[in-house]
Scaffold this motif. Structure first.
Motif, PDB file in Angstrom:
ATOM      1  N   MET A 277      51.723  58.080  61.251  1.00 43.05           N
ATOM      2  CA  MET A 277      51.823  57.913  59.787  1.00 43.05           C
ATOM      3  C   MET A 277      51.280  56.533  59.397  1.00 43.05           C
ATOM      4  N   THR A 278      50.296  56.514  58.530  1.00 44.03           N
ATOM      5  CA  THR A 278      49.733  55.242  58.093  1.00 44.03           C
ATOM      6  C   THR A 278      50.587  54.646  56.979  1.00 44.03           C
ATOM      7  N   HIS A 279      50.606  53.337  56.923  1.00 37.32           N
ATOM      8  CA  HIS A 279      51.363  52.649  55.886  1.00 37.32           C
ATOM      9  C   HIS A 279      50.528  52.537  54.613  1.00 37.32           C
ATOM     10  N   ARG A 280      51.185  52.646  53.475  1.00 39.11           N
ATOM     11  CA  ARG A 280      50.503  52.427  52.193  1.00 39.11           C
ATOM     12  C   ARG A 280      49.983  51.000  52.132  1.00 39.11           C
ATOM     13  N   ILE A 281      48.774  50.853  51.615  1.00 40.43           N
ATOM     14  CA  ILE A 281      48.180  49.534  51.457  1.00 40.43           C
ATOM     15  C   ILE A 281      48.513  49.018  50.064  1.00 40.43           C
ATOM     16  N   LEU A 282      49.174  47.892  50.021  1.00 45.31           N
ATOM     17  CA  LEU A 282      49.586  47.288  48.757  1.00 45.31           C
ATOM     18  C   LEU A 282      48.925  45.929  48.601  1.00 45.31           C
ATOM     19  N   SER A 283      48.737  45.509  47.367  1.00 44.80           N
ATOM     20  CA  SER A 283      48.079  44.233  47.093  1.00 44.80           C
ATOM     21  C   SER A 283      48.891  43.440  46.082  1.00 44.80           C
ATOM     22  N   PRO A 284      48.538  42.185  45.875  1.00 39.76           N
ATOM     23  CA  PRO A 284      49.232  41.402  44.849  1.00 39.76           C
ATOM     24  C   PRO A 284      48.774  41.751  43.437  1.00 39.76           C
ATOM     25  N   PHE A 285      47.820  42.653  43.317  1.00 34.91           N
ATOM     26  CA  PHE A 285      47.292  43.026  42.005  1.00 34.91           C
ATOM     27  C   PHE A 285      47.989  44.270  41.471  1.00 34.91           C
ATOM     28  N   GLY A 286      47.742  44.580  40.191  1.00 31.40           N
ATOM     29  CA  GLY A 286      48.401  45.734  39.595  1.00 31.40           C
ATOM     30  C   GLY A 286      47.661  46.267  38.388  1.00 31.40           C
ATOM     31  N   LYS A 287      48.386  47.002  37.553  1.00 30.54           N
ATOM     32  CA  LYS A 287      47.807  47.694  36.405  1.00 30.54           C
ATOM     33  C   LYS A 287      47.061  46.754  35.462  1.00 30.54           C
ATOM     34  N   ASP A 288      47.566  45.550  35.265  1.00 30.65           N
ATOM     35  CA  ASP A 288      46.993  44.662  34.257  1.00 30.65           C
ATOM     36  C   ASP A 288      45.927  43.716  34.815  1.00 30.65           C
ATOM     37  N   THR A 289      45.663  43.795  36.107  1.00 32.73           N
ATOM     38  CA  THR A 289      44.644  42.936  36.720  1.00 32.73           C
ATOM     39  C   THR A 289      43.269  43.305  36.180  1.00 32.73           C
ATOM     40  N   THR A 290      42.405  42.313  35.985  1.00 30.16           N
ATOM     41  CA  THR A 290      41.032  42.566  35.545  1.00 30.16           C
ATOM     42  C   THR A 290      40.071  42.459  36.722  1.00 30.16           C
ATOM     43  N   ALA A 291      38.892  43.021  36.537  1.00 29.32           N
ATOM     44  CA  ALA A 291      37.879  42.979  37.590  1.00 29.32           C
ATOM     45  C   ALA A 291      37.486  41.547  37.935  1.00 29.32           C
ATOM     46  N   LEU A 292      37.415  40.681  36.926  1.00 28.73           N
ATOM     47  CA  LEU A 292      37.037  39.293  37.191  1.00 28.73           C
ATOM     48  C   LEU A 292      38.111  38.567  38.000  1.00 28.73           C
ATOM     49  N   GLU A 293      39.366  38.942  37.805  1.00 30.97           N
ATOM     50  CA  GLU A 293      40.432  38.350  38.620  1.00 30.97           C
ATOM     51  C   GLU A 293      40.308  38.775  40.083  1.00 30.97           C
ATOM     52  N   ILE A 294      39.824  39.979  40.314  1.00 31.95           N
ATOM     53  CA  ILE A 294      39.655  40.481  41.681  1.00 31.95           C
ATOM     54  C   ILE A 294      38.642  39.638  42.456  1.00 31.95           C
ATOM     55  N   VAL A 295      37.553  39.241  41.784  1.00 32.02           N
ATOM     56  CA  VAL A 295      36.460  38.577  42.511  1.00 32.02           C
ATOM     57  C   VAL A 295      36.585  37.060  42.566  1.00 32.02           C
ATOM     58  N   GLN A 296      37.629  36.517  41.972  1.00 33.62           N
ATOM     59  CA  GLN A 296      37.819  35.070  42.051  1.00 33.62           C
ATOM     60  C   GLN A 296      37.816  34.622  43.511  1.00 33.62           C
ATOM     61  N   ASN A 297      37.109  33.556  43.771  1.00 32.44           N
ATOM     62  CA  ASN A 297      37.035  32.949  45.107  1.00 32.44           C
ATOM     63  C   ASN A 297      36.210  33.751  46.105  1.00 32.44           C
ATOM     64  N   LEU A 298      35.519  34.803  45.652  1.00 27.20           N
ATOM     65  CA  LEU A 298      34.634  35.551  46.545  1.00 27.20           C
ATOM     66  C   LEU A 298      33.188  35.113  46.326  1.00 27.20           C
ATOM     67  N   ASP A 299      32.369  35.324  47.339  1.00 26.26           N
ATOM     68  CA  ASP A 299      30.932  35.029  47.243  1.00 26.26           C
ATOM     69  C   ASP A 299      30.171  36.237  47.782  1.00 26.26           C
ATOM     70  N   LEU A 300      29.448  36.933  46.887  1.00 22.66           N
ATOM     71  CA  LEU A 300      28.715  38.133  47.289  1.00 22.66           C
ATOM     72  C   LEU A 300      27.210  37.889  47.369  1.00 22.66           C
ATOM     73  N   ALA A 301      26.811  36.636  47.447  1.00 17.55           N
ATOM     74  CA  ALA A 301      25.391  36.329  47.592  1.00 17.55           C
ATOM     75  C   ALA A 301      24.841  37.035  48.823  1.00 17.55           C
ATOM     76  N   GLY A 302      23.693  37.686  48.656  1.00 15.29           N
ATOM     77  CA  GLY A 302      23.089  38.418  49.758  1.00 15.29           C
ATOM     78  C   GLY A 302      23.531  39.869  49.852  1.00 15.29           C
ATOM     79  N   LYS A 303      24.496  40.265  49.027  1.00 16.57           N
ATOM     80  CA  LYS A 303      24.965  41.645  49.007  1.00 16.57           C
ATOM     81  C   LYS A 303      24.288  42.411  47.875  1.00 16.57           C
ATOM     82  N   ARG A 304      23.943  43.661  48.135  1.00 13.98           N
ATOM     83  CA  ARG A 304      23.294  44.512  47.130  1.00 13.98           C
ATOM     84  C   ARG A 304      24.251  45.631  46.743  1.00 13.98           C
TER      85      ARG A 304
END
Length: 313
Positions: free
Chosen positions: A1-28
């Motif tokens: 049985m796999t465990h549910r994956i939970l995050s610190p984010f939720g219903k009110d999180t925005t997409a820009l909050e998700i990518v804070q501190n990430l760097d996707l340079a070089g990704k397409r």
């Protein structure tokens, strides 16, 4: 049985909050339906942190306006527009045949909702043809690009998948009376099942495939149903609606995770009868038929048969 994956984010999180501190340079990244709504906000978030972003859209004139706007707002000039009509297999194959190089993120976001009954050139019901079969063909066609450097694929479902499983005996409403909402629900169940089977088939290709349910957002998607008839506390903005797609596409927490259904930036619980009776309470849950491995394998084979019958012009 796999465990549910939970995050610190939720219903009110925005997409820009998700990518804070990430760097996707070089990704397409390629996002279908990125000229408005959550697709546009998904593109904005990925572009903000340096990804090379392709907006695959039906209306390229609007797409160019959006890409220009996003370039100005994000300072990222690597935002491009590709023509794509998902209901037209010729259009899908044109994009596939012209794609060159690796693809790191594919977000199958575009969709139509509760449209009047119609069928495409193959005789497929148009919500199934657009929301599911177009994305199925696109994903298969881009498989070699996705496996070049390892990729994440995000398939968008919806809480509306709870309205209908895939009815294999009559997918295209040739016998049963057409209902626009069950047809939409069926297409979104199909999108979820795609991820379940693709995760299995592509596991050795270093490709992960997951499902994102954006929640209930007022976008162009509701233009056929006269707007959104949902209590305020259950609604999201397009920025919040894009968060789960973006989270599934970039979160370090999901490295190597595949075949899961996510809502509100967390893995969904399986739908219970109690919540099914109160449909708003069950928005973030997943119906058993949308994650059933046997149904997923059956749908994949049916989809291959449908594609095999396509005559391209």
């Amino acid at each position: 049985m796999t465990h549910r994956i939970l995050s610190p984010f939720g219903k009110d999180t925005t997409a820009l909050e998700i990518v804070q501190n990430l760097d996707l340079a070089g990704k397409r990244a390629l996002i279908t339906g990125a000229a408005s709504g959550i697709g546009m906000e998904t593109a904005r978030a990925l572009a903000t942190v340096g990804a090379e972003v392709y907006l695959a859209v039906r209306n390229t004139e609007v797409g160019e306006q959006v890409s220009n706007q996003l370039r100005q707002e994000t300072g990222n000039n690597q935002i491009f527009v590709l023509p794509l009509d998902l209901a037209d297999q010729n259009s899908v194959q044109s994009l596939v045949s012209n794609w060159q190089g690796a693809l790191h993120i594919l977000i199958n976001n575009a969709g139509v909702m509760a449209i009047p009954e119609s069928h495409n050139a193959q005789g497929w019901e148009c919500q199934f043809a657009t929301n599911y079969m177009g994305h199925f063909a696109l994903s298969l066609g881009l498989h070699s690009a996705l496996k070049q450097e390892g990729a994440r694929v995000v398939s968008l479902s919806s809480a509306s998948h709870q309205l209908s499983p895939v009815v294999f005996e009559d997918i295209h409403y040739e016998i049963r009376p057409y209902d626009p909402f069950s047809a939409y629900g069926q297409s979104k169940s199909a999108n979820a099942l795609f991820a379940v089977e693709a995760a299995k088939r592509w596991a050795t290709d270093n490709i992960t495939v997951n499902v994102a349910a954006p929640g209930i957002i007022a976008t162009n998607l509701q233009r056929h149903i006269g707007g959104l008839k949902v209590p305020e506390q259950y609604r999201k903005t397009p920025q919040q609606g894009a968060a789960t797609s973006v989270w599934a596409a970039v979160s370090p927490l999901l490295e190597g995770v595949s075949g899961r259904y996510f809502a509100d930036c967390n893995e969904a619980e399986v739908m219970t009868q109690a919540n099914r009776e109160n449909r708003f309470e069950g928005i973030s849950q997943v119906a058993p038929w949308a994650i059933d491995a046997t149904l997923a394998a059956r749908l994949w084979n049916v989809s291959l048969e449908l594609l095999a019958g396509v005559k391209l012009v």
